[in-house]
Design a protein around this motif. Structure first.
Motif, short mmCIF file in Angstrom:
data_model
loop_
_atom_site.label_atom_id
_atom_site.label_comp_id
_atom_site.label_asym_id
_atom_site.label_seq_id
_atom_site.Cartn_x
_atom_site.Cartn_y
_atom_site.Cartn_z
N ASN A 168 0.85 -1.18 0.00
CA ASN A 168 0.00 0.00 0.00
C ASN A 168 0.89 1.24 0.00
O ASN A 168 1.40 1.67 1.04
N MET A 169 1.09 1.82 -1.17
CA MET A 169 2.00 2.95 -1.30
C MET A 169 1.49 4.19 -0.57
O MET A 169 2.27 4.95 -0.02
N GLU A 170 0.19 4.38 -0.55
CA GLU A 170 -0.38 5.55 0.13
C GLU A 170 -0.09 5.48 1.63
O GLU A 170 0.31 6.46 2.25
N GLU B 293 13.21 5.62 6.39
CA GLU B 293 14.56 6.01 5.98
C GLU B 293 14.91 5.32 4.67
O GLU B 293 15.42 5.93 3.74
N GLN B 294 14.65 4.01 4.63
CA GLN B 294 14.81 3.22 3.42
C GLN B 294 13.80 2.08 3.46
O GLN B 294 13.34 1.67 4.53
N THR B 295 13.48 1.56 2.28
CA THR B 295 12.69 0.33 2.18
C THR B 295 13.64 -0.78 1.73
O THR B 295 14.36 -0.61 0.74
N LEU B 296 13.63 -1.87 2.45
CA LEU B 296 14.58 -2.96 2.20
C LEU B 296 13.85 -4.12 1.55
O LEU B 296 12.79 -4.53 2.00
N ILE B 297 14.44 -4.65 0.47
CA ILE B 297 13.81 -5.73 -0.28
C ILE B 297 14.82 -6.82 -0.59
O ILE B 297 16.03 -6.63 -0.44
N SER B 298 14.31 -7.96 -1.05
CA SER B 298 15.13 -9.06 -1.56
C SER B 298 14.90 -9.16 -3.06
O SER B 298 13.99 -8.53 -3.61
N PRO B 299 15.70 -9.95 -3.77
CA PRO B 299 15.53 -10.04 -5.23
C PRO B 299 14.14 -10.45 -5.67
O PRO B 299 13.70 -10.05 -6.75
N MET B 300 13.42 -11.23 -4.86
CA MET B 300 12.07 -11.64 -5.22
C MET B 300 11.15 -10.45 -5.47
O MET B 300 10.23 -10.51 -6.27
N PHE B 301 11.43 -9.35 -4.79
CA PHE B 301 10.56 -8.17 -4.88
C PHE B 301 11.22 -7.02 -5.64
O PHE B 301 10.79 -5.87 -5.52
N THR C 18 10.77 -2.02 -7.07
CA THR C 18 11.72 -0.93 -6.83
C THR C 18 11.26 0.41 -7.40
O THR C 18 11.28 1.43 -6.68
N PRO C 19 10.84 0.50 -8.67
CA PRO C 19 10.45 1.81 -9.20
C PRO C 19 9.32 2.47 -8.41
O PRO C 19 9.35 3.70 -8.21
N ARG C 20 8.38 1.70 -7.94
CA ARG C 20 7.27 2.27 -7.16
C ARG C 20 7.73 2.67 -5.77
O ARG C 20 7.40 3.75 -5.28
N LEU C 21 8.49 1.80 -5.12
CA LEU C 21 8.94 2.08 -3.76
C LEU C 21 9.89 3.27 -3.71
O LEU C 21 9.90 4.03 -2.73
N GLU C 22 10.70 3.45 -4.76
CA GLU C 22 11.68 4.54 -4.79
C GLU C 22 11.03 5.91 -4.84
O GLU C 22 11.67 6.91 -4.55
N LYS C 23 9.76 5.98 -5.21
CA LYS C 23 9.06 7.26 -5.22
C LYS C 23 8.81 7.77 -3.80
O LYS C 23 8.53 8.95 -3.60
N ILE C 24 8.92 6.86 -2.82
CA ILE C 24 8.65 7.22 -1.43
C ILE C 24 9.93 7.33 -0.63
O ILE C 24 10.09 8.26 0.17
N ALA C 25 10.84 6.38 -0.83
CA ALA C 25 12.10 6.37 -0.07
C ALA C 25 13.11 5.54 -0.84
O ALA C 25 12.74 4.71 -1.67
#
Length: 294
Positions: free
Chosen positions: A80-82, A90-98, A102-109
């Protein structure tokens, strides 16, 4: 006098900047859609602001518990990006599965990717590397090193204190049910197998596994290992327990027929050191039960 006032002002500004930098670092919050990263962050006491799919985290991972202050950002594959944007981490942390998020999450952090279960690597060492990386990122290096040391000490203690020798323990078949007819059976490159190696316990599964360390097979494939102890790890999909009770195929499996079977609570099969610790404790306790025939 003017120079003195100016120096005093600059000193106060510098002190204020230092305080603000310290406050910013102390309050840095981390968000993740990945449960393996989440459990490691929580285990090293790093501040977590948001974790995806929390009800399923508690069903599949269990511990460490997610604090009430951490928001649930929704599905791991469709966060839920909203909601995430309301209090940006500060950052959103992900693994290769997700990585596709990245392009959507990077708009927030900013987004940082951490890998685990890489083909051709030592899974136990990779868990430690992940722990150190997260400790460095969150400035919780002492806690990360403590988690590594505790994990290694636990494996050593469980290995050296078990009452049976390695030759007295049946090879283990570690499975999770996908439905009443199919299981994931875990071998090379899996968390469960890494724990077996640390405990010096034999893994019965000698067939190929995928990058995540499991093979998806029909339960009839388990019949090829009549001398194995079957280790079933929760959770079971809805209705599977009732279906197995009526399944002639399941009831005739040698491990089931001869009651050479153990049932364990959830321990995240794709986890890191916290899940490895939990699985090791649960497995060791179960294997010490006098009801397990060998």
């Amino acid at each position: 006098m003017r120079h003195t006032n100016l120096f005093s002002l600059l000193a106060r500004c510098g002190l204020f900047a230092v305080c603000m930098l310290h406050l910013s670092t102390a309050q840095a919050q981390w968000a993740t859609v990945d449960w393996t990263i989440a459990e490691t962050l929580l285990a090293i006491d790093a501040p977590v602001s948001s974790v995806a799919q929390q009800s399923d985290y508690h069903a599949w991972v269990g511990e460490p518990p997610i604090p009430d202050s951490a928001t649930d950002m929704g599905l791991r594959t469709q966060p839920n990006m909203e909601l995430l944007a309301q209090v940006p981490p500060e950052q959103t942390l992900i693994s290769p599965m997700f990585a596709g998020l990245t392009p959507r999450l990077e708009k927030i952090a900013p987004v940082t990717l951490f890998s685990l279960y890489s083909p051709g690597t030592d899974t136990w060492q990779e868990m430690q590397t992940l722990t150190r990386q997260l400790g460095e990122l969150t400035e919780h290096q002492p806690q990360a090193e403590q988690l590594i040391e505790e994990s290694q000490a636990l494996m050593t203690r469980l290995r050296e204190s078990r009452p049976l020798s390695q030759s007295e323990i049946s090879p283990l078949l570690m499975v999770q049910f996908m439905d009443a007819r199919h299981v994931r059976v875990f071998g090379e490159n899996s968390l469960y197998n890494a724990v077996l190696e640390q405990l010096e316990l034999p893994n019965a599964w000698d067939q190929a596994t995928n990058a995540w360390g499991f093979a998806l097979v029909g339960i009839e494939a388990l019949a090829r290992y009549p001398d194995a102890t079957l280790v079933v790890i929760d959770p079971l999909p809805a209705g599977v327990d009732e279906q197995l009770a009526k399944s002639g195929l399941w009831q005739q499996l040698p491990s089931v027929k001869h009651d050479n079977l153990v049932h364990l609570p959830p321990a995240w099969s794709f986890g890191a050191l916290p899940s490895a610790q939990r699985f090791a404790r649960q497995l060791t306790t179960a294997l010490e039960s006098p009801s397990i025939s060998r």
